[in-house]
Write a protein that holds these residues in place. Structure first.
Motif, PDB file in Angstrom:
ATOM      1  N   UNK A   1      24.730  16.516  64.253  1.00 11.31           N
ATOM      2  CA  UNK A   1      23.536  17.545  63.946  1.00 11.31           C
ATOM      3  C   UNK A   1      22.896  17.079  63.269  1.00 11.31           C
ATOM      4  N   UNK A   2      21.367  17.679  63.182  1.00 12.21           N
ATOM      5  CA  UNK A   2      19.966  16.609  62.967  1.00 12.21           C
ATOM      6  C   UNK A   2      20.535  17.384  61.572  1.00 12.21           C
ATOM      7  N   UNK A   3      19.482  17.611  60.587  1.00 14.68           N
ATOM      8  CA  UNK A   3      19.547  18.483  58.980  1.00 14.68           C
ATOM      9  C   UNK A   3      18.878  19.865  59.596  1.00 14.68           C
ATOM     10  N   UNK A   4      20.091  20.829  59.235  1.00 23.00           N
ATOM     11  CA  UNK A   4      19.230  22.387  59.592  1.00 23.00           C
ATOM     12  C   UNK A   4      18.067  23.023  58.882  1.00 23.00           C
ATOM     13  N   UNK A   5      16.939  22.323  59.307  1.00 19.20           N
ATOM     14  CA  UNK A   5      16.242  22.893  58.386  1.00 19.20           C
ATOM     15  C   UNK A   5      16.399  24.343  58.935  1.00 19.20           C
ATOM     16  N   UNK A   6      16.090  24.945  60.093  1.00 19.26           N
ATOM     17  CA  UNK A   6      16.226  26.630  60.063  1.00 19.26           C
ATOM     18  C   UNK A   6      17.313  26.988  59.387  1.00 19.26           C
ATOM     19  N   UNK A   7      17.640  26.861  58.696  1.00 17.25           N
ATOM     20  CA  UNK A   7      18.376  27.306  56.883  1.00 17.25           C
ATOM     21  C   UNK A   7      17.891  28.683  56.232  1.00 17.25           C
ATOM     22  N   UNK A   8      16.139  27.830  56.288  1.00 14.96           N
ATOM     23  CA  UNK A   8      15.285  28.067  54.790  1.00 14.96           C
ATOM     24  C   UNK A   8      14.744  29.501  55.430  1.00 14.96           C
ATOM     25  N   UNK A   9      15.139  30.110  56.454  1.00 13.46           N
ATOM     26  CA  UNK A   9      14.462  31.381  56.546  1.00 13.46           C
ATOM     27  C   UNK A   9      15.975  32.242  55.884  1.00 13.46           C
ATOM     28  N   UNK A  10      17.284  31.668  55.548  1.00 19.86           N
ATOM     29  CA  UNK A  10      18.307  32.298  54.557  1.00 19.86           C
ATOM     30  C   UNK A  10      17.522  32.488  53.136  1.00 19.86           C
ATOM     31  N   UNK A  11      17.078  33.784  53.410  1.00 19.66           N
ATOM     32  CA  UNK A  11      16.194  33.293  51.535  1.00 19.66           C
ATOM     33  C   UNK A  11      17.569  33.712  50.465  1.00 19.66           C
ATOM     34  N   UNK A  12      18.317  34.408  50.949  1.00 18.83           N
ATOM     35  CA  UNK A  12      19.463  33.828  49.482  1.00 18.83           C
ATOM     36  C   UNK A  12      20.529  33.185  48.670  1.00 18.83           C
ATOM     37  N   UNK A  13      20.018  31.614  50.564  1.00 19.91           N
ATOM     38  CA  UNK A  13      21.451  30.988  50.052  1.00 19.91           C
ATOM     39  C   UNK A  13      21.365  29.977  49.206  1.00 19.91           C
ATOM     40  N   UNK A  14      21.723  30.072  48.050  1.00 21.51           N
ATOM     41  CA  UNK A  14      22.304  29.453  46.972  1.00 21.51           C
ATOM     42  C   UNK A  14      22.791  28.164  46.996  1.00 21.51           C
ATOM     43  N   UNK A  15      23.750  27.686  48.454  1.00 18.52           N
ATOM     44  CA  UNK A  15      24.693  26.811  47.651  1.00 18.52           C
ATOM     45  C   UNK A  15      24.660  25.871  49.757  1.00 18.52           C
ATOM     46  N   UNK A  16      24.183  24.756  49.561  1.00 20.78           N
ATOM     47  CA  UNK A  16      24.539  24.181  50.809  1.00 20.78           C
ATOM     48  C   UNK A  16      25.090  23.011  51.219  1.00 20.78           C
TER      49      UNK A  16
END
Length: 415
Positions: A221-236
């Motif tokens: 896949x390409x980079x999941x920039x759409x995960x930026x909407x997850x304001x609590x995401x601390x570890x990816x």
């Protein structure tokens, strides 16, 4: 301290706590007299030297609510839990258990925490647990679970799940976590399996997600920039997959407000390092005062997240993850061009790994602004020029790797 679990004076006991001792019983096994405790509600014998089989009678105790036998040497299979209908926590991780999960666990309708990690169990994914309407933590990691997990498709199950850890097994198939349409999932670990396909866009619905670890799969896949909407995401962690392309589609205004650990190493990203990408890492820009009396870890009291990162050139396992551990690893890709001076905005980064790419030009002087740096790896690139003497001002720096570049001149001297 030694406690003999074969003691016969247990009939009226409702709690037995003997965790983190050197507890043994006759010949190291958990012998049958424990079965005399018909009123037993809590039994914690974790992290001892117990061995042998787990007595079948434990699954027949109608009053049992908590059973914690993790960190021992139990062998054989888990007993059936046909009568333990009050059970809400079952932890048997870090033993040598084999066989399948007992299907009778589906009758434990109050079960909230099920942890069978770090054993040798072999089974398919327990979809039959979906009838447990209060299941919060499901940990299957480091076993021999196998098969497809796309049974989730078009079916929403486990609505109360907070932690799903199925890492280090033999799961295969394309990802299709439509299970995640409505969920309060906080930690998802599916690394070190044989999973393929694209990342399910339904992950963007997991608004409580703090930890997402996909390492060592075959996700394409390409980079999941759409995960930026997850304001609590601390570890990816996307390490060692088949992600590709550029990382330029970032909203630098909002970005990743909480992301503290980003590991995209060993993929196929190919681009110069965009300034917008650096600007999107909001949490890495903020230097916090380290009050050691108020250390905070990622996770909850009943489950604290762990993570494996490469720090100081060594792959390290962190059993607990401090919120102050800030790591950016983009190594072993095809990034090229100059390392931008704007990298200085990542003020709180402690571990920075840009190695095994095609970066060129000189080492940016701006790196001396990163006063929190403990590990810096720029090896295996095409960097030119001298080593900036300003780097000697990084007083916390414990590991510096500049090998396999085209650097020249003397090595700066420091105090």
């Amino acid at each position: 301290m030694g406690i003999n679990l074969a003691d016969n004076h247990l009939s009226s006991l409702d709690q037995l706590l003997s965790n983190h001792n050197s507890t043994t019983s006759s010949q190291g096994s958990l012998t049958i007299p424990i079965c005399n405790s018909r009123q037993l509600q809590s039994f914690n014998a974790s992290h001892n030297n117990l061995s042998g089989l787990i007595p079948n009678c434990l699954g027949n105790m109608s009053s049992l609510e908590l059973l914690d036998l993790q960190g021992n040497n139990f062998t054989g299979v888990l007993p059936e839990f046909s009568k333990a209908t009050q059970l809400w926590m079952l932890k048997v991780s870090e033993n040598r258990l084999e066989g399948k999960l007992p299907r009778s666990l589906a009758e434990c309708t109050k079960l909230e925490v099920l942890d069978v990690g770090n054993n040798m169990m072999r089974d398919t994914f327990p979809f039959w647990l979906e009838k447990l309407s209060v299941l919060t933590v499901l940990i299957l990691r480091k076993n021999k679970f196998y098969g497809e997990i796309n049974h989730f498709k078009n079916k929403i199950v486990f609505p109360t799940l907070d932690v799903l850890d199925i890492a280090s097994n033999e799961f295969s198939s394309e990802l299709s976590f439509d299970i995640l349409q409505t969920t309060q999932l906080r930690s998802l670990k599916i690394g070190e399996n044989k999973l393929e396909g694209m990342l399910p866009r339904s992950l963007a619905n997991c608004l409580e997600l703090e930890v997402l670890d996909l390492r060592n799969n075959m996700i394409n896949d390409t980079f999941p920039f759409w995960l930026a909407k997850l304001s609590s995401l601390k570890v990816l962690i996307l390490r060692a997959n088949r992600f590709y392309g550029t990382i330029t589609k970032f909203d630098s205004e909002n970005g990743f407000p909480s992301l503290r650990i980003l590991d995209i190493a060993s993929n196929k990203f190919s681009v110069d390092l965009p300034i917008e990408f650096l600007q999107s890492l909001k949490a890495m820009m903020q230097v916090t005062n380290d009050d050691k009396s108020k250390l905070k870890y990622i996770g909850e009291d009943y489950y604290q997240d762990s993570v494996t990162i490469v720090n100081k050139g060594i792959e390290l396992f962190y059993e607990k993850v401090l919120t102050t551990l800030i790591c950016l690893d983009i190594s072993n890709n095809s990034f090229y061009g100059r390392i931008p001076e704007e990298i200085q905005i990542l003020m709180s980064v402690k571990v920075l790994n840009l190695s095994h790419n095609s970066f060129s030009g000189e080492i940016p002087l701006a790196l001396d602004i990163l006063k929190e740096l403990e590990s810096l790896d720029l090896s295996m690139n095409n960097l030119l020029g001298k080593i900036p003497p300003q780097l000697t001002g990084l007083t916390f720096l414990a590991a510096l790797n500049l090998s396999y570049n085209q650097l020249e001149g003397s090595i700066p001297q420091s105090n």
